[in-house]
Write a protein that holds these residues in place. Structure first.
Motif, PDB file in Angstrom:
ATOM      1  N   UNK A  81      29.160  41.869  22.754  1.00 57.51           N
ATOM      2  CA  UNK A  81      29.203  41.704  21.225  1.00 57.51           C
ATOM      3  C   UNK A  81      27.971  41.845  20.566  1.00 57.51           C
ATOM      4  N   UNK A  82      27.912  41.859  19.185  1.00 57.46           N
ATOM      5  CA  UNK A  82      26.683  41.865  18.500  1.00 57.46           C
ATOM      6  C   UNK A  82      25.790  40.769  18.975  1.00 57.46           C
ATOM      7  N   UNK A  83      26.214  39.489  19.500  1.00 60.00           N
ATOM      8  CA  UNK A  83      25.339  38.492  19.773  1.00 60.00           C
ATOM      9  C   UNK A  83      24.887  38.546  20.962  1.00 60.00           C
ATOM     10  N   UNK A  84      25.138  39.669  21.950  1.00 57.32           N
ATOM     11  CA  UNK A  84      24.884  40.007  23.201  1.00 57.32           C
ATOM     12  C   UNK A  84      25.478  39.052  24.277  1.00 57.32           C
ATOM     13  N   UNK A  85      26.758  38.665  23.866  1.00 53.00           N
ATOM     14  CA  UNK A  85      27.606  38.113  24.668  1.00 53.00           C
ATOM     15  C   UNK A  85      28.531  38.969  25.436  1.00 53.00           C
ATOM     16  N   UNK A  86      28.878  38.877  26.529  1.00 55.45           N
ATOM     17  CA  UNK A  86      29.703  39.694  27.457  1.00 55.45           C
ATOM     18  C   UNK A  86      31.132  39.468  26.845  1.00 55.45           C
ATOM     19  N   UNK A  87      31.779  40.641  26.714  1.00 59.72           N
ATOM     20  CA  UNK A  87      33.138  40.314  26.074  1.00 59.72           C
ATOM     21  C   UNK A  87      34.308  40.951  27.224  1.00 59.72           C
ATOM     22  N   UNK A  88      34.126  41.984  27.963  1.00 55.14           N
ATOM     23  CA  UNK A  88      34.705  42.730  28.856  1.00 55.14           C
ATOM     24  C   UNK A  88      33.956  42.634  30.349  1.00 55.14           C
ATOM     25  N   UNK A  89      34.522  42.656  31.281  1.00 56.94           N
ATOM     26  CA  UNK A  89      34.128  42.785  32.657  1.00 56.94           C
ATOM     27  C   UNK A  89      34.954  43.943  33.211  1.00 56.94           C
ATOM     28  N   UNK A  90      34.473  44.626  34.270  1.00 55.79           N
ATOM     29  CA  UNK A  90      35.233  45.343  35.400  1.00 55.79           C
ATOM     30  C   UNK A  90      35.161  45.013  36.604  1.00 55.79           C
ATOM     31  N   UNK A  91      36.190  44.864  37.122  1.00 58.45           N
ATOM     32  CA  UNK A  91      36.226  44.145  38.432  1.00 58.45           C
ATOM     33  C   UNK A  91      36.865  45.434  39.417  1.00 58.45           C
ATOM     34  N   UNK A  92      35.708  45.647  40.469  1.00 55.31           N
ATOM     35  CA  UNK A  92      36.184  46.708  41.541  1.00 55.31           C
ATOM     36  C   UNK A  92      36.105  46.172  42.798  1.00 55.31           C
ATOM     37  N   UNK A  93      37.186  46.399  43.758  1.00 55.85           N
ATOM     38  CA  UNK A  93      37.151  46.041  45.203  1.00 55.85           C
ATOM     39  C   UNK A  93      37.454  47.375  45.733  1.00 55.85           C
ATOM     40  N   UNK A  94      36.588  47.693  46.749  1.00 55.97           N
ATOM     41  CA  UNK A  94      36.558  48.847  47.483  1.00 55.97           C
ATOM     42  C   UNK A  94      36.439  48.243  48.914  1.00 55.97           C
ATOM     43  N   UNK A  95      37.433  48.821  49.769  1.00 53.87           N
ATOM     44  CA  UNK A  95      37.570  48.410  51.213  1.00 53.87           C
ATOM     45  C   UNK A  95      37.783  49.786  51.999  1.00 53.87           C
ATOM     46  N   UNK A  96      36.885  49.859  53.048  1.00 61.54           N
ATOM     47  CA  UNK A  96      37.031  50.965  53.911  1.00 61.54           C
ATOM     48  C   UNK A  96      37.525  50.385  55.358  1.00 61.54           C
ATOM     49  N   UNK A  97      38.852  50.973  55.671  1.00 68.76           N
ATOM     50  CA  UNK A  97      39.146  50.605  57.045  1.00 68.76           C
ATOM     51  C   UNK A  97      39.020  51.722  58.075  1.00 68.76           C
ATOM     52  N   UNK A  98      38.124  51.369  59.124  1.00 67.89           N
ATOM     53  CA  UNK A  98      38.206  52.356  60.205  1.00 67.89           C
ATOM     54  C   UNK A  98      39.268  51.925  61.242  1.00 67.89           C
TER      55      UNK A  98
END
Length: 149
Positions: A81-98
Protein backbone atom coordinates in the motif's frame (compact mmCIF):
# COMPACT_ATOMS: atom_id res chain seq x y z
CA UNK A 1 -44.49 -50.53 11.84
CA UNK A 2 -44.29 -53.61 9.64
CA UNK A 3 -44.20 -51.41 6.53
CA UNK A 4 -41.14 -49.60 7.88
CA UNK A 5 -39.31 -52.90 8.36
CA UNK A 6 -40.25 -54.11 4.89
CA UNK A 7 -39.07 -50.84 3.33
CA UNK A 8 -35.81 -50.97 5.29
CA UNK A 9 -35.11 -54.60 4.37
CA UNK A 10 -35.92 -54.02 0.70
CA UNK A 11 -33.73 -50.89 0.64
CA UNK A 12 -30.80 -52.80 2.09
CA UNK A 13 -31.38 -55.67 -0.34
CA UNK A 14 -31.48 -53.43 -3.41
CA UNK A 15 -28.49 -51.31 -2.39
CA UNK A 16 -26.28 -54.31 -1.75
CA UNK A 17 -27.23 -56.13 -4.95
CA UNK A 18 -27.41 -53.33 -7.51
CA UNK A 19 -23.69 -52.55 -7.73
CA UNK A 20 -23.87 -49.56 -5.40
CA UNK A 21 -20.54 -48.48 -3.97
CA UNK A 22 -19.70 -45.33 -2.01
CA UNK A 23 -18.21 -42.51 -4.05
CA UNK A 24 -15.52 -41.48 -1.59
CA UNK A 25 -14.15 -44.90 -0.73
CA UNK A 26 -10.38 -45.24 -1.07
CA UNK A 27 -9.34 -46.79 -4.36
CA UNK A 28 -8.11 -50.30 -3.56
CA UNK A 29 -6.98 -51.25 -7.06
CA UNK A 30 -3.74 -49.26 -6.92
CA UNK A 31 -1.08 -51.65 -8.12
CA UNK A 32 2.04 -50.07 -6.62
CA UNK A 33 3.64 -49.33 -3.30
CA UNK A 34 5.66 -46.23 -2.46
CA UNK A 35 8.42 -47.79 -0.40
CA UNK A 36 10.88 -45.00 0.20
CA UNK A 37 10.91 -41.26 -0.39
CA UNK A 38 14.03 -39.16 0.13
CA UNK A 39 13.11 -35.53 0.74
CA UNK A 40 15.18 -32.41 0.21
CA UNK A 41 14.10 -28.80 0.55
CA UNK A 42 11.35 -27.20 2.63
CA UNK A 43 10.92 -29.21 5.82
CA UNK A 44 7.26 -28.36 6.52
CA UNK A 45 6.10 -29.09 2.99
CA UNK A 46 8.09 -32.35 2.99
CA UNK A 47 6.49 -33.45 6.27
CA UNK A 48 3.00 -32.83 4.89
CA UNK A 49 3.88 -34.72 1.70
CA UNK A 50 5.23 -37.65 3.73
CA UNK A 51 2.01 -37.85 5.75
CA UNK A 52 -0.09 -37.87 2.56
CA UNK A 53 2.06 -40.42 0.72
CA UNK A 54 2.54 -42.86 3.61
CA UNK A 55 -0.93 -44.25 3.02
CA UNK A 56 0.28 -45.67 -0.32
CA UNK A 57 2.59 -48.24 1.26
CA UNK A 58 1.26 -51.65 0.36
CA UNK A 59 3.15 -54.73 1.49
CA UNK A 60 1.26 -56.98 -0.93
CA UNK A 61 2.16 -55.06 -4.09
CA UNK A 62 4.90 -56.33 -6.40
CA UNK A 63 5.59 -52.92 -7.94
CA UNK A 64 7.77 -51.06 -5.43
CA UNK A 65 8.51 -47.39 -6.14
CA UNK A 66 11.47 -45.42 -4.78
CA UNK A 67 11.23 -41.64 -5.06
CA UNK A 68 13.51 -38.65 -4.52
CA UNK A 69 11.62 -35.42 -3.88
CA UNK A 70 13.06 -31.93 -3.99
CA UNK A 71 10.73 -29.23 -2.73
CA UNK A 72 10.94 -25.49 -2.91
CA UNK A 73 8.62 -23.04 -1.19
CA UNK A 74 8.56 -19.30 -1.88
CA UNK A 75 6.63 -16.45 -0.36
CA UNK A 76 6.94 -13.35 -2.51
CA UNK A 77 5.48 -9.89 -2.04
CA UNK A 78 2.96 -8.96 -4.70
CA UNK A 79 1.60 -5.59 -3.63
CA UNK A 80 2.20 -2.90 -1.07
CA UNK A 81 0.00 0.00 0.00
CA UNK A 82 1.01 3.67 0.06
CA UNK A 83 2.56 3.25 3.51
CA UNK A 84 4.85 0.50 2.10
CA UNK A 85 3.02 -2.20 4.06
CA UNK A 86 2.60 -5.54 2.34
CA UNK A 87 -1.00 -6.23 1.30
CA UNK A 88 -0.72 -9.40 -0.82
CA UNK A 89 1.65 -12.35 -0.97
CA UNK A 90 2.07 -15.05 -3.56
CA UNK A 91 2.81 -18.51 -2.19
CA UNK A 92 4.49 -20.96 -4.58
CA UNK A 93 5.28 -24.60 -3.86
CA UNK A 94 7.30 -26.50 -6.44
CA UNK A 95 8.14 -30.18 -5.99
CA UNK A 96 10.22 -32.28 -8.37
CA UNK A 97 9.85 -36.03 -8.00
CA UNK A 98 12.40 -38.42 -9.48
CA UNK A 99 11.01 -41.94 -9.88
CA UNK A 100 14.14 -44.07 -9.54
CA UNK A 101 12.84 -47.20 -11.29
CA UNK A 102 12.03 -45.36 -14.54
CA UNK A 103 14.24 -42.24 -14.12
CA UNK A 104 11.13 -40.19 -14.83
CA UNK A 105 10.92 -36.64 -13.46
CA UNK A 106 7.58 -35.22 -12.43
CA UNK A 107 7.46 -31.51 -11.65
CA UNK A 108 4.37 -30.17 -9.85
CA UNK A 109 3.78 -26.53 -8.95
CA UNK A 110 1.01 -25.00 -6.85
CA UNK A 111 0.36 -21.26 -6.40
CA UNK A 112 -1.95 -19.16 -4.26
CA UNK A 113 -2.32 -15.47 -3.51
CA UNK A 114 -3.14 -14.52 0.08
CA UNK A 115 -3.84 -11.19 1.70
CA UNK A 116 -1.75 -9.84 4.51
CA UNK A 117 -3.42 -9.78 7.93
CA UNK A 118 -2.96 -7.52 10.92
CA UNK A 119 -2.73 -10.57 13.18
CA UNK A 120 0.56 -12.19 12.15
CA UNK A 121 -0.22 -15.35 14.13
CA UNK A 122 -3.42 -15.86 12.10
CA UNK A 123 -1.48 -15.14 8.93
CA UNK A 124 1.09 -17.83 9.84
CA UNK A 125 -1.74 -20.30 10.53
CA UNK A 126 -3.30 -19.52 7.16
CA UNK A 127 0.05 -20.00 5.44
CA UNK A 128 0.55 -23.34 7.20
CA UNK A 129 -2.93 -24.49 6.12
CA UNK A 130 -2.09 -23.44 2.57
CA UNK A 131 1.08 -25.57 2.73
CA UNK A 132 -1.03 -28.55 3.86
CA UNK A 133 -3.41 -27.99 0.95
CA UNK A 134 -0.48 -27.72 -1.45
CA UNK A 135 0.91 -31.01 -0.15
CA UNK A 136 -2.46 -32.75 -0.51
CA UNK A 137 -2.89 -31.49 -4.06
CA UNK A 138 0.68 -32.35 -5.05
CA UNK A 139 0.32 -35.84 -3.56
CA UNK A 140 -2.89 -36.44 -5.49
CA UNK A 141 -1.28 -35.30 -8.73
CA UNK A 142 1.74 -37.55 -8.14
CA UNK A 143 -0.49 -40.56 -7.46
CA UNK A 144 -2.44 -39.81 -10.64
CA UNK A 145 0.81 -39.80 -12.61
CA UNK A 146 1.93 -43.07 -11.01
CA UNK A 147 -1.40 -44.78 -11.71
CA UNK A 148 -1.20 -43.81 -15.39
CA UNK A 149 2.29 -45.33 -15.82
Amino acid sequence: MIKKHIVLISLIFFLTHCGFSPVYIKNTNINFSIENINFKGDRDLNNFLKINLDSYKNKKSDRKILIEATSEYKKTILTKNTASEVTNYKLIANVTFLIKSTNKKINITEEKIISSMDDKFEEARKERATKQNFARSISNKLISELVID
